[in-house]
Motif scaffolding. Structure first.
Motif, short mmCIF file in Angstrom:
data_model
loop_
_atom_site.label_atom_id
_atom_site.label_comp_id
_atom_site.label_asym_id
_atom_site.label_seq_id
_atom_site.Cartn_x
_atom_site.Cartn_y
_atom_site.Cartn_z
N ARG A 119 -49.30 -4.78 40.64
CA ARG A 119 -49.20 -3.77 41.70
C ARG A 119 -48.08 -4.13 42.68
O ARG A 119 -47.31 -3.26 43.11
N LEU A 120 -48.01 -5.39 43.04
CA LEU A 120 -46.99 -5.83 43.97
C LEU A 120 -45.59 -5.59 43.41
O LEU A 120 -44.73 -5.01 44.08
N TYR A 121 -45.36 -6.02 42.17
CA TYR A 121 -44.02 -5.92 41.61
C TYR A 121 -43.59 -4.48 41.38
O TYR A 121 -42.43 -4.11 41.62
N ALA A 122 -44.52 -3.64 40.89
CA ALA A 122 -44.18 -2.23 40.69
C ALA A 122 -43.72 -1.58 41.99
O ALA A 122 -42.79 -0.77 42.01
N ASP A 123 -44.35 -1.96 43.10
CA ASP A 123 -43.97 -1.43 44.41
C ASP A 123 -42.69 -2.09 44.93
O ASP A 123 -41.72 -1.42 45.28
N GLN A 124 -42.66 -3.42 44.92
CA GLN A 124 -41.54 -4.14 45.52
C GLN A 124 -40.24 -3.89 44.75
O GLN A 124 -39.18 -3.70 45.34
N TRP A 125 -40.32 -3.88 43.43
CA TRP A 125 -39.11 -3.71 42.63
C TRP A 125 -38.57 -2.29 42.66
O TRP A 125 -37.43 -2.04 42.26
N SER A 126 -39.37 -1.35 43.16
CA SER A 126 -38.90 0.03 43.29
C SER A 126 -38.02 0.23 44.52
O SER A 126 -37.38 1.27 44.68
N LYS A 127 -37.97 -0.77 45.38
CA LYS A 127 -37.26 -0.63 46.65
C LYS A 127 -35.77 -0.95 46.54
O LYS A 127 -35.01 -0.79 47.49
N VAL A 128 -35.35 -1.43 45.36
CA VAL A 128 -33.94 -1.70 45.08
C VAL A 128 -33.61 -1.10 43.72
O VAL A 128 -34.36 -1.28 42.76
N ALA A 129 -32.50 -0.39 43.61
CA ALA A 129 -32.10 0.24 42.35
C ALA A 129 -31.66 -0.82 41.34
O ALA A 129 -30.79 -1.65 41.63
#
Length: 426
Positions: free
Chosen positions: A165-175
């Protein structure tokens, strides 16, 4: 009666009186063992454990009430030296020599798993944290879908679902191109992550490039770096011993990988300011997950402090910057003492184990709820996404850590916007 017989009778009477008093004194003392890595490659995790324990001792005042009875409270702290064999050894000392009633342990499977195995075999209640719960549960022989084989050992911490859950959210914040290079060691953490997180990331739409298992302490990562460069990964994720990440990342910078990636997501490493200080310019902009932060909106009942006060207390006492293990260790004592107070007879092992199994309480890291599962002996706690940035003037460290993602722990507010990693740029 002769003088000698009179004297013997008097001594015998005194002994008969003293023995019950001694037994009563032992029965009125609750002994809690605490095992953590204070030295060795994992020693950075235990750096603040002594301070937290001092705060707990001071707040408790040497006693605790359980089942309507006032008990003297004694803590015995032992160092694993970052060695799983020694972790088992000191756990056996606590059980056999120190006669503890409850064992606590923290910081990575190399600590909590061998300690839990000793306690399970001895029938001693045990509670632990700061290690993926799957590494604790499945790493010790439990099987998916089958009843728990453990009766005495309990664990609360983040798990693979939290990371996903963390990575799916965090990694969406940078293209990015959503290609993830995974560097996972051949240990309990690496095995759990490889078996469970990699499929979850693939399901979430990421392409995972797994470089394969490596041995902790390896000095040359040339093959892994070459693979990640060839595959064009723009996200890098790793779960290494802290010293191993520094070796890898310096080599990644020398060979061009650090210039290629946009997200550098660390776990197990990259949790402490001293690690970033050692990396210098290479540390700015690195990403991680955090299980505690001074900005968490919680308090620690065992220390009597808010999260911010706990961080300030450590900085004042040590002269060093706060670190996230402070709150995790505090939460271990929060949960343990809550279970003790809820237990009708804290000196009874079965009653203590049952109290742990039904524990639901607020701690420095948030809610710990063993009634919610996902398995009988474990319960997850939340993670936030963080990013290391150059410290503001007046900070005790060269780097500060900002909260940039909170999908897995929505009770915690973000403190900054996440940016892409840019090697050596402020």
């Amino acid at each position: 009666m002769g003088r000698r017989r009179l004297l013997q009778a008097g001594l015998a009477g005194a002994a008969a009186t003293a023995l019950p008093l001694r037994a009563q004194t032992q029965g009125d003392t609750l002994r809690i063992g605490f095992v953590s890595p204070m030295s060795g490659p994992l020693g950075i995790f235990g750096e603040g454990d002594g301070h937290v324990l001092d705060l707990v001792r001071a707040a408790a005042g040497g006693s605790v009430t359980a089942g309507g009875k006032r008990l003297k409270l004694e803590f015995i702290h032992k160092d694993t030296q970052s060695n799983p064999v020694r972790a088992a050894q000191v756990a056996k000392e606590l059980v056999n020599a120190d006669k503890v009633d409850l064992v606590l342990s923290t910081s990575t499977p190399e600590t909590v798993n061998p300690v839990a195995d000793v306690c399970e075999a001895a029938g001693i209640p045990a509670l632990s944290t700061t290690s993926p719960w799957e590494a604790f549960y499945f790493g010790r022989g439990a099987k998916p879908g089958e009843p728990s084989p453990f009766k005495w050992t309990y664990h609360f911490s983040f798990g693979v679902g939290n990371f996903a859950r963390l990575y799916a959210d965090q990694w969406s914040k940078v293209a990015t191109n959503k290609k993830v290079g995974m560097l996972l060691p051949a240990d309990a953490d690496g095995n759990a992550i490889r078996g469970l997180l990699v499929p979850a990331l693939q399901k979430a739409g990421f392409t995972v490039v797994d470089a394969g298992p490596y041995q902790n302490g390896v000095a040359d990562f040339s093959a892994q770096i070459q693979l990640f460069k060839k595959e064009g990964v723009e996200i890098f994720n790793t779960f290494p011993f802290p010293p191993d990440f520094a070796v890898f990342w310096r080599q990644a910078a020398q060979r061009g990988l650090a210039q290629q990636v946009k997200i550098v997501q660390m776990a197990k490493a990259g949790l402490f300011a001293a690690e970033l200080d050692a990396l210098g310019a290479l540390g700015h902009g690195l990403h991680a997950g955090a299980y505690w932060h001074r900005s968490f909106p919680f308090s620690s009942p065992a220390t009597g402090l808010t999260c911010a006060q706990l961080a300030d207390s450590y900085e004042k006492a040590s002269g060093k910057p706060w670190n996230q293990q402070l709150g995790a260790t505090a939460s271990l004592f929060d949960a343990a003492l809550a279970a003790v107070r809820a237990c009708p007879d804290a000196k009874d092992r079965a009653a203590m184990a049952k109290s742990l199994a039904t524990l639901k309480t607020e701690t420095a890291v948030g809610l710990v709820d063993f009634t919610a599962g996902p398995v009988a002996n474990c319960t997850p706690t939340g993670l936030v996404g963080v990013q290391w940035v150059r410290a503001k003037p007046g900070s005790k460290a060269k780097f500060d850590i900002e909260i940039v993602a909170n999908a897995d722990h929505p009770r915690v507010q973000t403190t900054a916007r996440m940016t892409a990693y840019a090697m050596g740029k402020a």
